[in-house]
Each structure stands twice: as C-alpha cells, then as structure tokens.
Design a protein around this motif. Sequence first.
Motif, PDB file in Angstrom:
ATOM      1  N   ARG A 299      19.140  41.976  30.088  1.00 17.54           N
ATOM      2  CA  ARG A 299      19.395  42.645  31.366  1.00 17.54           C
ATOM      3  C   ARG A 299      18.944  44.102  31.318  1.00 17.54           C
ATOM      4  N   VAL A 300      19.270  44.796  30.228  1.00 14.72           N
ATOM      5  CA  VAL A 300      18.888  46.199  30.105  1.00 14.72           C
ATOM      6  C   VAL A 300      17.369  46.336  30.100  1.00 14.72           C
ATOM      7  N   GLN A 301      16.685  45.469  29.366  1.00 12.45           N
ATOM      8  CA  GLN A 301      15.217  45.535  29.322  1.00 12.45           C
ATOM      9  C   GLN A 301      14.614  45.309  30.703  1.00 12.45           C
ATOM     10  N   ARG A 302      15.168  44.357  31.436  1.00 13.54           N
ATOM     11  CA  ARG A 302      14.641  44.079  32.774  1.00 13.54           C
ATOM     12  C   ARG A 302      14.801  45.294  33.683  1.00 13.54           C
ATOM     13  N   LEU A 303      15.944  45.969  33.606  1.00  8.61           N
ATOM     14  CA  LEU A 303      16.164  47.118  34.478  1.00  8.61           C
ATOM     15  C   LEU A 303      15.328  48.326  34.064  1.00  8.61           C
ATOM     16  N   ILE A 304      15.065  48.484  32.779  1.00  9.19           N
ATOM     17  CA  ILE A 304      14.142  49.545  32.351  1.00  9.19           C
ATOM     18  C   ILE A 304      12.762  49.293  32.931  1.00  9.19           C
ATOM     19  N   GLU A 305      12.314  48.053  32.863  1.00  9.83           N
ATOM     20  CA  GLU A 305      10.997  47.711  33.421  1.00  9.83           C
ATOM     21  C   GLU A 305      10.957  47.927  34.928  1.00  9.83           C
ATOM     22  N   ILE A 306      12.054  47.624  35.624  1.00  7.40           N
ATOM     23  CA  ILE A 306      12.111  47.867  37.064  1.00  7.40           C
ATOM     24  C   ILE A 306      12.035  49.364  37.357  1.00  7.40           C
ATOM     25  N   GLY A 307      12.691  50.178  36.524  1.00  7.79           N
ATOM     26  CA  GLY A 307      12.607  51.626  36.707  1.00  7.79           C
ATOM     27  C   GLY A 307      11.179  52.134  36.652  1.00  7.79           C
ATOM     28  N   VAL A 308      10.404  51.610  35.692  1.00  2.51           N
ATOM     29  CA  VAL A 308       8.990  51.983  35.577  1.00  2.51           C
ATOM     30  C   VAL A 308       8.224  51.506  36.797  1.00  2.51           C
ATOM     31  N   GLU A 309       8.456  50.252  37.188  1.00  3.24           N
ATOM     32  CA  GLU A 309       7.725  49.674  38.321  1.00  3.24           C
ATOM     33  C   GLU A 309       7.994  50.412  39.629  1.00  3.24           C
ATOM     34  N   GLU A 310       9.223  50.905  39.803  1.00  3.30           N
ATOM     35  CA  GLU A 310       9.581  51.562  41.061  1.00  3.30           C
ATOM     36  C   GLU A 310       9.186  53.036  41.096  1.00  3.30           C
ATOM     37  N   GLY A 311       8.583  53.544  40.003  1.00  4.38           N
ATOM     38  CA  GLY A 311       8.003  54.881  40.033  1.00  4.38           C
ATOM     39  C   GLY A 311       8.818  56.001  39.449  1.00  4.38           C
ATOM     40  N   ALA A 312       9.939  55.707  38.797  1.00  2.00           N
ATOM     41  CA  ALA A 312      10.675  56.765  38.104  1.00  2.00           C
ATOM     42  C   ALA A 312       9.852  57.251  36.914  1.00  2.00           C
ATOM     43  N   THR A 313      10.019  58.510  36.545  1.00  2.00           N
ATOM     44  CA  THR A 313       9.259  59.091  35.437  1.00  2.00           C
ATOM     45  C   THR A 313       9.985  58.842  34.121  1.00  2.00           C
ATOM     46  N   LEU A 314       9.367  58.084  33.236  1.00  2.27           N
ATOM     47  CA  LEU A 314       9.964  57.783  31.942  1.00  2.27           C
ATOM     48  C   LEU A 314       9.698  58.954  30.997  1.00  2.27           C
ATOM     49  N   VAL A 315      10.766  59.652  30.571  1.00  2.70           N
ATOM     50  CA  VAL A 315      10.593  60.824  29.709  1.00  2.70           C
ATOM     51  C   VAL A 315      11.070  60.577  28.280  1.00  2.70           C
ATOM     52  N   ALA A 316      11.798  59.473  28.064  1.00  2.00           N
ATOM     53  CA  ALA A 316      12.222  59.110  26.705  1.00  2.00           C
ATOM     54  C   ALA A 316      12.526  57.626  26.682  1.00  2.00           C
ATOM     55  N   GLY A 317      12.286  57.000  25.534  1.00  5.33           N
ATOM     56  CA  GLY A 317      12.612  55.594  25.374  1.00  5.33           C
ATOM     57  C   GLY A 317      11.657  54.689  26.120  1.00  5.33           C
ATOM     58  N   GLY A 318      12.200  53.638  26.714  1.00  7.14           N
ATOM     59  CA  GLY A 318      11.386  52.672  27.431  1.00  7.14           C
ATOM     60  C   GLY A 318      11.650  51.255  26.952  1.00  7.14           C
ATOM     61  N   PRO A 319      10.816  50.308  27.372  1.00  8.90           N
ATOM     62  CA  PRO A 319      11.030  48.913  26.998  1.00  8.90           C
ATOM     63  C   PRO A 319      10.853  48.680  25.501  1.00  8.90           C
ATOM     64  N   GLY A 320      11.453  47.586  25.038  1.00 12.37           N
ATOM     65  CA  GLY A 320      11.300  47.204  23.638  1.00 12.37           C
ATOM     66  C   GLY A 320      12.350  47.803  22.735  1.00 12.37           C
ATOM     67  N   LYS A 321      12.266  47.418  21.451  1.00 10.11           N
ATOM     68  CA  LYS A 321      13.252  47.880  20.467  1.00 10.11           C
ATOM     69  C   LYS A 321      12.735  49.106  19.720  1.00 10.11           C
TER      70      LYS A 321
END
Length: 475
Positions: free
Chosen positions: A329-351
């Motif tokens: 669930r957490v991975q899916r929501l991180i990916e949705i954050g990227v898809e919807e245009g939020a700026t990823l400044v740390a972390g991201g998908p995967g382990k």
Amino acid sequence: MQHMQQFYIDGEWVEPSGARRLAVIDPGTEESLGEVALGDTRDVDRAVAAARRAFTTFSQTHVQERVALLERVLAIYLDRYDEMAAVISREIGAPAQLSRAWQAALGKRHLEETLRACAQFRWQRLKGTTLVNHEPVGVAALITPWNWPINQIVCKVAPALAAGCTMVLKPSEVSPMNALLFAGIVDAAGVPKGVFNLVNGDGPTVGAALAAHPGVDMVSFTGSTRAGVEIARLAAPTVKRVHQELGGKSANILLDDVDFEAAVTSGVLSCFSNSVQSCNAPTRMLVPASRHDEAAQIAARVARAQRVGPADGPDTTMGPVVSDVQYGRVQRLIEIGVEEGATLVAGGPGKPDGLERGYFVKPTVFANVTPSMTIAREEIFGPVLAIMPYRDEAQAVAIANDTPFGLAAYVQSKDRERARRVALQMRAGSVYVNYPAWDPSSPFGGYKQSGNGREYGEWGLEAFLEVKGIVGYGE
C-alpha cells in the motif's frame, strides 16, 4: 511463547473451537515467529457468556477493590517490562529503543494514569435531591490495532476494569503476542474469572461477531475508518455503545516566525517515529510559501539521515512497516505521489539499499503537495511526509481543516498567543503546540471520520460508565 495457540476465557487458558492458525511474521526478516489460533463465533459466544456471568458480581465490587487489582497488574507489568518491549519489537519491527522507551512504556503510563484518575473521579454526587451515580456500562468488546499494540490494549482494559466492566479483548492478529503476554499478567494479578477474556482472530470473523453480539453492551474499537464504519453498522441493531478512534491525516502548521531548522527537523522526526504507523502522525507539513524550498531541503536532509534497519540493529532509528500488505500500500501511494506531480525530494519507491528482505521503506518526502493530491488526503501509514505551501495564516488553517479526518493537529510558533489562536481553530480532537511532551491525561479521540468518544485518564473512565440519576434520593 506459552499459550500462543490458546485463548484466555473464564479465568483459564483454553483450546480454540476451530483449527484455523495464522503465522505471526517478523516484518524485519519475513520469517514466522510462530502461529496463533484464530477464533470463530463459538469462541466469541464462550467468552461473552463468561463475561456476562462475571459482570453480575464484578460490577458490584467497590472501586478500591478494582484499584487494588490494577495496582497488582502494574506491579507485574513492571516485572515483565523488558519482555513486553522485546515482544513488541519483534512482532511489529519497532526499533528496540523505541519499543522500550515508548511502546512498552505507554502501557505503564496508562495504568498509572488510570489509577490517578480513579483517585480523583467523583463516582457519586448529589445534585439537589438527585443522586448522580456512575455505573459500569456492562460487557465491553475491546478491538485493538497492531501499530501501538499494548498502548491501545491498556488504555481500554485499565479503565474498563476500573469502571467495573467485564470484557472480551480481540487484539490485532498481526501483533497478538504482546496481548497474550498481557493476559498472563492480568491472570497473575488475580483477575476474577470471566472479568477479562481474550480471543484472537480476524476482523471479519471475531471482530464482527463481537460487534453484533447481543450479549455485548459496548464496543471500543481502534483502527481504520473503513472498519469502524462496518463495526457501527453491525452494532446498530442492538443499539450498543460504540466508541471509536479511527484514521487521521494530521496537519503540522509551521508559522512564519519559527526557527525553521529546529521546527522542520522536529516535525520530520515526529512524523517518522514508528515508521509513521501512527494515526496521529503529523504527515502534512504546512509551511509559508516563501520558505517552502528551505523547508523541503531541511526535511530531505533529515529523512536521508534516518538509519533504516532491523529492530535489533544498534543504530536503527526506523524499522520496517508491519506487513507485506502494508508495504504494498505504501509503495502504491508513493508512486501515485510521483504520478500526480508532487516533487520527490527524498526517498521514493523501492527498498533502501542493502535491505532486500523485510518490509523496509525509504523515508520519503514530497514537496509542492497540493490539497487535492492523493498523498494529501489518504492516510498512508508509512514513512511518507507531504510538504504543503500556504499563503497566509487563514489559508493554513483552511488547508489543515480540509480533510475528512480530525484526530490531531500541530501548531508551531514563537508567539504562544498566536499558536493558541490557531490551535483553537483546528477541527481536531487533539492539538499539540510547539512539540509538547506526551500527556496521558489529555483526552484522545477525533472529530469527523476520525471517530467518536475520548480515551485516556478520566475520559477513558467515563467511556465505560453509564450515568444514573436517582430522583428524590436526597429528600
């Protein structure tokens, strides 16, 4: 662990009615810690019948008898404190230091606070010639979550015992071992037969049976809003009391006068505690638009400094999320954050690098998050922080309140009067000003879809009490 595949019913460790078993998984290794039995409606019927029998006499005991029982529970809990901390650490993946300093400690604090509340509570009072009497509500079904397991068990069991209720506890099947240990503690303290009962099981079977059971007078539930709605629906035909502490999406407003290095750092650390598996975690950080980029840089640096690892790692500051389901669930929501245009400044998908086994998530920070984005609206329950810019104080309050949840909110300002003014505008059950110390006597519960009723201290006692007016008593 002894009694791993048994239930505690009517003062005895008993065999379950059915043969269903479930492995308890160590989230740091994905390996089984053992199996627990999963109950069914027959086990629920046995436990409720025992609680109903016991209520006849336990409800009539003097409060001092119940206080003495709680004092014995506290003493034995303290004797087994290290064991409790170790068990919680293993079954939910909490870092050892966090488990000892917070997870196990909250059980101790709630027992102490309930004893304090009992000493100050007015069980009876005359209002003119009418006697106002507080009496136990009856048989309580206590349904608790996995994320702060002994916290939620004790903050229900302790006041229920103090009030004179009898009960059936259904802990989360994801983290049931601490509950079995606690049942042993209560048993060793000499709880009367049938007063405290424990049946392990899943929500759709045991949880649903308890919520609908005509022999249950009250359900106290902590968990997701989705499950809370179902429990309320099942409880409605019997018009039993339903007390719920549900989901959250808490805003942390940083006003423009704060020390941003300190306030952002504390906000990130508070958010990421317990791998953000806390219903009241400050997962939305609201900052002045003019200082948004500065806040994002600080937050990213703090996130990258987190030491993600196994619970027993000497340097671990953040453990895994609790399960494969939660990880997905957490991975899916991180990916949705990227898809919807939020700026990823740390972390991201995967382990994180070097942690291929276990449900580990990268500490993730998104910037430029807008109120309409999924990651700003849904409870993620994993290490994801959303930084949101605001134009002025009024807009900050509006954004903070623009959520179906209302469990907690946070306000930071050097100007205490300004912080108080903003805090009073928050539509949330708990508001924390300038990162205060935790207060076990403060009422805890939510507005809106975060639930109803309040827990902790005197509020926890009142949750398990009926109020009777005897008119003409004093004439």
